[in-house]
Design a protein around this motif. Structure first.
Motif, PDB file in Angstrom:
ATOM      1  N   PRO A   1     -19.702  18.281   4.595  1.00 18.63           N
ATOM      2  CA  PRO A   1     -20.405  17.912   3.354  1.00 18.63           C
ATOM      3  C   PRO A   1     -19.563  17.170   2.324  1.00 18.63           C
ATOM      4  O   PRO A   1     -19.635  17.439   1.140  1.00 18.63           O
ATOM      5  CB  PRO A   1     -20.839  19.276   2.802  1.00 18.63           C
ATOM      6  CG  PRO A   1     -19.799  20.212   3.288  1.00 18.63           C
ATOM      7  CD  PRO A   1     -19.407  19.720   4.651  1.00 18.63           C
ATOM      8  N   SER A   2     -18.738  16.262   2.733  1.00 22.01           N
ATOM      9  CA  SER A   2     -17.974  15.417   1.822  1.00 22.01           C
ATOM     10  C   SER A   2     -17.465  14.246   2.633  1.00 22.01           C
ATOM     11  O   SER A   2     -17.271  14.388   3.846  1.00 22.01           O
ATOM     12  CB  SER A   2     -16.811  16.201   1.202  1.00 22.01           C
ATOM     13  OG  SER A   2     -16.159  15.433   0.220  1.00 22.01           O
ATOM     14  N   PRO A   3     -17.257  13.085   2.052  1.00 19.59           N
ATOM     15  CA  PRO A   3     -16.915  11.910   2.850  1.00 19.59           C
ATOM     16  C   PRO A   3     -15.678  12.128   3.723  1.00 19.59           C
ATOM     17  O   PRO A   3     -14.563  12.288   3.203  1.00 19.59           O
ATOM     18  CB  PRO A   3     -16.653  10.834   1.787  1.00 19.59           C
ATOM     19  CG  PRO A   3     -17.406  11.296   0.595  1.00 19.59           C
ATOM     20  CD  PRO A   3     -17.367  12.784   0.626  1.00 19.59           C
ATOM     21  N   PRO A   4     -15.825  12.160   5.059  1.00 18.53           N
ATOM     22  CA  PRO A   4     -14.658  12.334   5.931  1.00 18.53           C
ATOM     23  C   PRO A   4     -13.718  11.145   5.888  1.00 18.53           C
ATOM     24  O   PRO A   4     -12.584  11.245   6.367  1.00 18.53           O
ATOM     25  CB  PRO A   4     -15.295  12.495   7.320  1.00 18.53           C
ATOM     26  CG  PRO A   4     -16.625  11.839   7.225  1.00 18.53           C
ATOM     27  CD  PRO A   4     -17.080  12.047   5.814  1.00 18.53           C
ATOM     28  N   SER A   5     -14.177  10.017   5.327  1.00 16.21           N
ATOM     29  CA  SER A   5     -13.276   8.879   5.177  1.00 16.21           C
ATOM     30  C   SER A   5     -12.077   9.237   4.307  1.00 16.21           C
ATOM     31  O   SER A   5     -11.009   8.616   4.424  1.00 16.21           O
ATOM     32  CB  SER A   5     -14.013   7.689   4.577  1.00 16.21           C
ATOM     33  OG  SER A   5     -14.595   8.029   3.324  1.00 16.21           O
ATOM     34  N   LEU A   6     -12.229  10.247   3.446  1.00 15.48           N
ATOM     35  CA  LEU A   6     -11.104  10.691   2.622  1.00 15.48           C
ATOM     36  C   LEU A   6      -9.982  11.261   3.481  1.00 15.48           C
ATOM     37  O   LEU A   6      -8.808  11.216   3.095  1.00 15.48           O
ATOM     38  CB  LEU A   6     -11.566  11.735   1.604  1.00 15.48           C
ATOM     39  CG  LEU A   6     -12.551  11.272   0.531  1.00 15.48           C
ATOM     40  CD1 LEU A   6     -12.828  12.395  -0.454  1.00 15.48           C
ATOM     41  CD2 LEU A   6     -12.016  10.056  -0.202  1.00 15.48           C
ATOM     42  N   VAL A   7     -10.343  11.822   4.639  1.00 10.21           N
ATOM     43  CA  VAL A   7      -9.319  12.331   5.560  1.00 10.21           C
ATOM     44  C   VAL A   7      -8.430  11.182   6.020  1.00 10.21           C
ATOM     45  O   VAL A   7      -7.198  11.314   6.081  1.00 10.21           O
ATOM     46  CB  VAL A   7      -9.976  13.037   6.760  1.00 10.21           C
ATOM     47  CG1 VAL A   7      -8.919  13.438   7.793  1.00 10.21           C
ATOM     48  CG2 VAL A   7     -10.764  14.252   6.308  1.00 10.21           C
ATOM     49  N   ILE A   8      -9.052  10.051   6.344  1.00 13.93           N
ATOM     50  CA  ILE A   8      -8.269   8.888   6.775  1.00 13.93           C
ATOM     51  C   ILE A   8      -7.422   8.366   5.626  1.00 13.93           C
ATOM     52  O   ILE A   8      -6.222   8.102   5.789  1.00 13.93           O
ATOM     53  CB  ILE A   8      -9.204   7.776   7.288  1.00 13.93           C
ATOM     54  CG1 ILE A   8     -10.046   8.277   8.459  1.00 13.93           C
ATOM     55  CG2 ILE A   8      -8.379   6.553   7.705  1.00 13.93           C
ATOM     56  CD1 ILE A   8     -11.018   7.246   8.992  1.00 13.93           C
ATOM     57  N   ALA A   9      -8.026   8.222   4.445  1.00 11.02           N
ATOM     58  CA  ALA A   9      -7.286   7.697   3.291  1.00 11.02           C
ATOM     59  C   ALA A   9      -6.082   8.577   2.968  1.00 11.02           C
ATOM     60  O   ALA A   9      -4.985   8.072   2.694  1.00 11.02           O
ATOM     61  CB  ALA A   9      -8.210   7.595   2.084  1.00 11.02           C
ATOM     62  N   ALA A  10      -6.278   9.902   3.009  1.00 13.19           N
ATOM     63  CA  ALA A  10      -5.180  10.817   2.702  1.00 13.19           C
ATOM     64  C   ALA A  10      -4.057  10.697   3.723  1.00 13.19           C
ATOM     65  O   ALA A  10      -2.869  10.704   3.372  1.00 13.19           O
ATOM     66  CB  ALA A  10      -5.705  12.251   2.645  1.00 13.19           C
ATOM     67  N   ASN A  11      -4.413  10.557   4.990  1.00 10.54           N
ATOM     68  CA  ASN A  11      -3.372  10.504   6.016  1.00 10.54           C
ATOM     69  C   ASN A  11      -2.760   9.127   6.164  1.00 10.54           C
ATOM     70  O   ASN A  11      -1.670   9.003   6.731  1.00 10.54           O
ATOM     71  CB  ASN A  11      -3.944  11.015   7.339  1.00 10.54           C
ATOM     72  CG  ASN A  11      -4.036  12.530   7.359  1.00 10.54           C
ATOM     73  OD1 ASN A  11      -3.050  13.212   7.599  1.00 10.54           O
ATOM     74  ND2 ASN A  11      -5.208  13.056   7.066  1.00 10.54           N
ATOM     75  N   ILE A  12      -3.421   8.089   5.653  1.00  9.26           N
ATOM     76  CA  ILE A  12      -2.738   6.805   5.517  1.00  9.26           C
ATOM     77  C   ILE A  12      -1.553   6.964   4.569  1.00  9.26           C
ATOM     78  O   ILE A  12      -0.465   6.429   4.810  1.00  9.26           O
ATOM     79  CB  ILE A  12      -3.713   5.715   5.018  1.00  9.26           C
ATOM     80  CG1 ILE A  12      -4.681   5.316   6.141  1.00  9.26           C
ATOM     81  CG2 ILE A  12      -2.951   4.484   4.531  1.00  9.26           C
ATOM     82  CD1 ILE A  12      -5.750   4.334   5.699  1.00  9.26           C
ATOM     83  N   VAL A  13      -1.747   7.717   3.499  1.00  5.98           N
ATOM     84  CA  VAL A  13      -0.640   7.982   2.573  1.00  5.98           C
ATOM     85  C   VAL A  13       0.469   8.756   3.275  1.00  5.98           C
ATOM     86  O   VAL A  13       1.661   8.472   3.089  1.00  5.98           O
ATOM     87  CB  VAL A  13      -1.144   8.744   1.336  1.00  5.98           C
ATOM     88  CG1 VAL A  13       0.026   9.178   0.454  1.00  5.98           C
ATOM     89  CG2 VAL A  13      -2.111   7.888   0.538  1.00  5.98           C
ATOM     90  N   VAL A  14       0.106   9.749   4.099  1.00  2.81           N
ATOM     91  CA  VAL A  14       1.104  10.506   4.855  1.00  2.81           C
ATOM     92  C   VAL A  14       1.943   9.568   5.720  1.00  2.81           C
ATOM     93  O   VAL A  14       3.171   9.702   5.806  1.00  2.81           O
ATOM     94  CB  VAL A  14       0.419  11.583   5.727  1.00  2.81           C
ATOM     95  CG1 VAL A  14       1.440  12.263   6.639  1.00  2.81           C
ATOM     96  CG2 VAL A  14      -0.274  12.611   4.853  1.00  2.81           C
ATOM     97  N   LEU A  15       1.286   8.599   6.360  1.00  2.00           N
ATOM     98  CA  LEU A  15       1.991   7.671   7.239  1.00  2.00           C
ATOM     99  C   LEU A  15       2.791   6.636   6.447  1.00  2.00           C
ATOM    100  O   LEU A  15       3.853   6.195   6.888  1.00  2.00           O
ATOM    101  CB  LEU A  15       0.985   6.960   8.144  1.00  2.00           C
ATOM    102  CG  LEU A  15       0.270   7.863   9.160  1.00  2.00           C
ATOM    103  CD1 LEU A  15      -0.900   7.126   9.807  1.00  2.00           C
ATOM    104  CD2 LEU A  15       1.239   8.343  10.222  1.00  2.00           C
TER     105      LEU A  15
END
Length: 435
Positions: free
Chosen positions: A195-209
């Motif tokens: 129930p929240s945009p899963p695209s945020l998971v990608i954005a957050a882990n782009i920062v990790v990388l």
């Protein structure tokens, strides 16, 4: 003070080994060159030339006119970033220049630092990466479930990347794997109707990388006149970022093949979300500090600086200040605050500023660029340009902040003219030994 050839070689070897450890851990070329030169001058070696490239350090000492010069070279071995080692080297050089230790003790301490390995357990380091992902997801407006998934994705990425690094796989392919892991986990979350945009998971882990890349060192080298090394570092950053782009794009493509649409990302949260932005930025900065073995005493300070910078950048952006300018101003203040804090903690400013800018990295902007380009929208090009502008603004802002914060006394001004710019690690004064 006259030294014999064997003694001169021992001094040069100490300087080379210290410089190699600093350069491999992300220090700028100007800082490395100044540290090596300071060690040589301290022992009375006046005719010493230092050459620093991205893969090799060279020291040349001219003896008498009728004698051949002494030359030592040392290859720069790629290491996992360890700010504990950077701190230990910085303190060793400081003690040496203050005559608190002699050459033999300095060589012994340096050998111990080089052979000691990482004191922090691997699971703690992986947990630090998870905190970076979770903190950035919280900053971007992610709910509890998405924040937890971002944490899990960052942990998975670190577990997957580690054996690839041990096998010496080039960074480009490691980043491809990391980006693919992040996007496939987001596809799974979207398929499960999180129930929240899963695209945020990608954005957050782009920062990790992105966090482990040496962008700040590259910009520092470019600004301080070391253009050859700057180009080498920038090329490495570009290739690694290209790997992230390729991996994330592959995951988005798989999602579309499966009928899962991740969307083009969400907008930045409004000002009412500022407390969560502040907490998330502090978590992300502290997590990266733990991940890079920063001394434990510095982690609370890094968290506080990162939280303040994240809140300031978000507030400025919500008040219609462009993202690059908001990021650059926040980074400038990071540099200003980090200088006195580093002096108080007796650690290099590099240890504070690198983790503190992590929450400001343009993960969401990069994801938007990829998502829009995959939809054949030209807006993705402008988003990509914005992401590059933010990254450069962060590095340039921090360095300018350090320059503004450093003392402007006569001795420092003279030294900075010789070094062509501000300092993030290493001594500020090179005191020759008295006879």
């Amino acid at each position: 003070m006259t030294t014999s050839a064997p003694q001169t070689l021992r001094i040069m070897d100490l300087a080379l080994r210290a410089g190699e450890m600093l350069l491999s851990n992300g220090a700028g070329t100007a800082d490395v060159s100044a540290t090596m030169s300071s060690i040589a001058r301290h022992f009375g070696l006046r005719g010493t030339y230092v050459d620093v490239t991205y893969i090799m350090l060279t020291m040349v000492h001219d003896q008498q006119l009728d004698e051949p010069p002494l030359i030592l070279r040392r290859n720069v071995v790629r290491r996992e970033t360890d700010f504990e080692d950077v701190t230990a080297i910085d303190r060793l050089v400081s003690d040496l220049l203050n005559d608190e230790i002699d050459l033999d003790e300095a060589r012994s301490r340096l050998a111990s630092i080089s052979a000691s390995g990482h004191a922090r357990p691997r699971w703690v380091v992986i947990g630090g990466a998870g905190l970076v992902g979770a903190g950035v997801a919280m900053m971007l407006g992610g709910e509890a479930m998405v924040t937890a998934i971002a944490f899990l994705a960052a942990v998975v990425i670190e577990y997957v990347r580690r054996p690839l690094e041990v096998r010496r796989l080039p960074d480009f392919y490691i980043q491809v794997v990391g980006g693919l892991c992040a996007s496939l986990i987001a596809v799974t979350a979207a398929a499960a109707s999180v129930p929240s945009p899963p695209s945020l998971v990608i954005a957050a882990n782009i920062v990790v990388l992105l966090a482990g890349l040496g962008l700040m060192g590259a910009i520092q080298d470019a600004l301080t006149g070391y253009h050859l090394t700057a180009v080498a570092r920038l090329l490495e950053v570009v290739l690694a970022t290209g790997g992230i782009v390729a991996g994330v794009s592959g995951g988005i493509m798989v999602g579309r093949m499966l009928g899962v649409d991740l969307g083009s990302g969400t907008s930045w949260p409004d000002i009412s979300h500022l407390p969560f932005v502040t907490i998330g930025a502090g978590l992300a900065a502290a997590g990266f500090a733990v991940q890079t073995y920063a001394p434990w005493s510095s982690v609370p300070v890094i968290a506080a600086i990162g939280a303040g910078a994240g809140a300031l950048s978000a507030a400025m952006f919500q008040n219609n200040i462009d993202r690059p300018w908001a990021a650059g101003i926040a980074a400038f203040l990071i540099g200003v605050v980090s200088y006195p804090a580093s002096r108080a903690l007796r650690i290099p400013a590099l240890v504070l500023v690198v983790p503190a800018i992590v929450p400001l990295l343009p993960g969401l902007t990069i994801y938007r660029s990829l998502a829009q380009l995959s939809e054949e929208s030209l807006s993705g090009i402008f988003a990509g340009i914005t992401a590059m502008a933010v990254a450069v603004a962060l590095a340039a802002g921090v360095i300018l902040g350090e320059y503004a914060a450093q003392p402007l006394g006569r001795e420092t001004r003279r030294l900075e003219r010789r070094l062509s710019g501000p300092r993030l690690v290493g001594p500020f004064r090179a005191k020759s030994r008295r006879k």
